[in-house]
Write an enzyme that holds these catalytic residues in place. Structure first.
Site, PDB file in Angstrom:
ATOM      1  CD  GLU A 186      -2.742  -1.599   2.254  1.00  0.00           C
ATOM      2  OE1 GLU A 186      -2.651  -0.854   3.261  1.00  0.00           O
ATOM      3  OE2 GLU A 186      -3.487  -2.602   2.222  1.00  0.00           O
ATOM      4  CB  SER A 310      -4.042   2.094  -0.159  1.00  0.00           C
ATOM      5  OG  SER A 310      -4.344   2.235  -1.516  1.00  0.00           O
ATOM      6  CE1 TYR A 364     -12.674  -9.440   5.352  1.00  0.00           C
ATOM      7  CE2 TYR A 364     -13.801  -8.799   3.330  1.00  0.00           C
ATOM      8  CZ  TYR A 364     -12.624  -9.041   4.029  1.00  0.00           C
ATOM      9  OH  TYR A 364     -11.412  -8.881   3.405  1.00  0.00           O
ATOM     10  CD  GLU A 386      -8.616   0.017   3.574  1.00  0.00           C
ATOM     11  OE1 GLU A 386      -7.829   0.270   2.630  1.00  0.00           O
ATOM     12  OE2 GLU A 386      -8.512  -0.995   4.304  1.00  0.00           O
TER      13      GLU A 386
END
Length: 424
Positions: A186, A310, A364, A386
């Site tokens: 990321e 990310s 989730y 994110e």
């Protein structure tokens, strides 16, 4: 000029070989029930997941399929009535293009920086980032302290900065802790961390944010994995440790499953060959112990924790292991919306608006995350953030770095002012 051309051609040749492992691998965007998507983590590489905009408890996920496994998994998606769309035909080619682009931006950035070691035009390596932190400490000794916190598994120095006008001696000031790059691939997260430091220390856009708050920022929490993603495997996510059974075949631990909050309660995370391997014990990794120790050392004052990830445009808060909320769930949501609103005001027209919500409900169930552990030990406001990926997914082109760091700073600053008003 001839030497520059030769260096460029050598770089291209290295990049060609480095990405051969992904020759013919394809990327698919799949959609399906959240728990069906979650179950796939034990078997295939889920690069990112995000909620669909139209259906409750449905997710979209970007997955990588090798030529050998493509037929099996497309058949599985059909059987489960999960829709899918191919978004990239050859991952290796995408990665080669990214390498060439980054090499070009590094050359251009070097010419523009006029002595500065870090800018917002390209991506930087771990040692370059550490050198930059040391330079800031030398230039701003009354505001910045660099802590050589620990060595990574492979012996790299994990550094972080403490930013304080009172040398962390004023016990009335709330503390904000931010980390980046616990997931190695990321790459857009360290520039955000570095830009936050820049705005607090160099540009000083808002003195109240240092007069009233202390900051701890870890720009590269997983240096071994980060460097490995540059040199060997662009999609590497985990650490590079080999202290667990099965490490010769499957090294590394997912740093964001290694925290001691419901650790060891999910069977899929016990397999060292999955991308979400939780490690042999909680805090088995020196990288996660650095974050643990920073939080514990400042626990009496720590008011906000943000782990930069990310991609997906989300502020996710506890709990991840179930769909219930902490006792301060309303405050978590309000502070998250405050940050998201500030970011969205500066976002590109094509960017998705930020989603704010409980991690288990938005995505989730997850266990062992830094977000949940920090909330459990007493930090009031804790988030997985994110960052945007636009249509480029995890391979954010360097030309978007300045946009992302600028808008994210606006969100972090808004969150910091919320902390000042509530906890200051």
């Amino acid at each position: 000029m001839a030497r520059l051309v030769l260096c460029f051609l050598f770089f291209v040749a290295v990049a060609q070989g480095r990405h051969e492992k992904y020759e013919g691998h394809q990327l698919y965007q799949i959609s399906g029930p959240a728990q069906e998507i979650a179950a796939l983590e034990a078997h295939i590489d889920i690069i990112s997941a995000k909620p669909t905009r139209s259906e409750i408890a449905q997710l979209q996920a970007l997955v990588r399929l090798s030529p050998e496994e493509k037929l099996q998994w497309l058949q599985y998606f059909d059987e489960k009535q999960m829709s899918y769309t191919k978004v990239a035909d050859n991952l290796a080619e995408l990665l080669r293009k990214e390498d060439v682009q980054i090499q070009a931006t590094r050359a251009s950035a070097s010419a523009k920086r006029s002595g500065r070691t870090i800018g917002w035009e390209t991506y930087y390596r771990h040692q370059e980032i550490n050198d930059h932190l040391d330079e800031l400490a030398a230039q701003y000794p009354n505001l910045v302290t660099v802590i050589n916190a620990a060595l990574s598994y492979e012996g790299r120095q994990i550094k972080y900065v403490r930013i304080s006008t009172t040398r962390f001696e004023d016990m009335r000031k709330p503390v904000i802790v931010i980390d980046a790059a616990i997931h190695a691939r990321e790459w857009v997260t360290p520039p955000v961390a570095l830009y936050i430091i820049h705005q607090l220390v160099v540009k000083i856009v808002d003195e109240a944010l240092t007069d009233s708050l202390d900051w701890v920022i870890i720009p590269v929490a997983n240096p071994d994995g980060y460097e490995y993603s540059f040199d060997e495997d662009r999609l590497w996510r985990k650490t590079r440790s080999k202290s667990h059974e099965g490490a010769d075949e499957c090294p590394g631990v997912d740093g964001n499953r290694n925290f001691d909050h419901y650790w060891g309660t999910v069977a899929n995370s016990a397999n060292p060959c999955t991308i979400v391997y939780e490690g042999p014990t909680p805090f088995s990794e020196p990288e996660t112990r650095v974050i643990r120790d920073v939080v514990n050392q400042n626990l009496n004052r720590a008011a906000m924790y943000i782990s930069l990830h990310s991609y997906g445009n989300m502020f996710l808060y506890a709990w991840g292991n179930n769909a219930t909320l902490p006792s301060n769930g309303l405050a978590l949501h309000l502070a998250g919306v405050t940050m998201a609103t500030a970011i969205d005001a500066l976002a590109l027209d094509k960017a998705n608006r930020y989603i704010v919500g409980n991690a288990a409900q938005v995505l989730y169930f997850t266990t062992g995350t830094s977000r949940d552990w920090t909330r459990a030990v007493g930090v009031p406001l804790t988030y997985t953030m994110e960052l945007p990926g636009y249509e480029y997914m995890f391979e954010v082109p360097p030309e978007y770095i300045e946009q992302i760091v600028t808008e994210t700073w606006a969100g972090v600053a808004a969150g910091a002012h919320y902390v000042r008003s509530v906890y200051g």
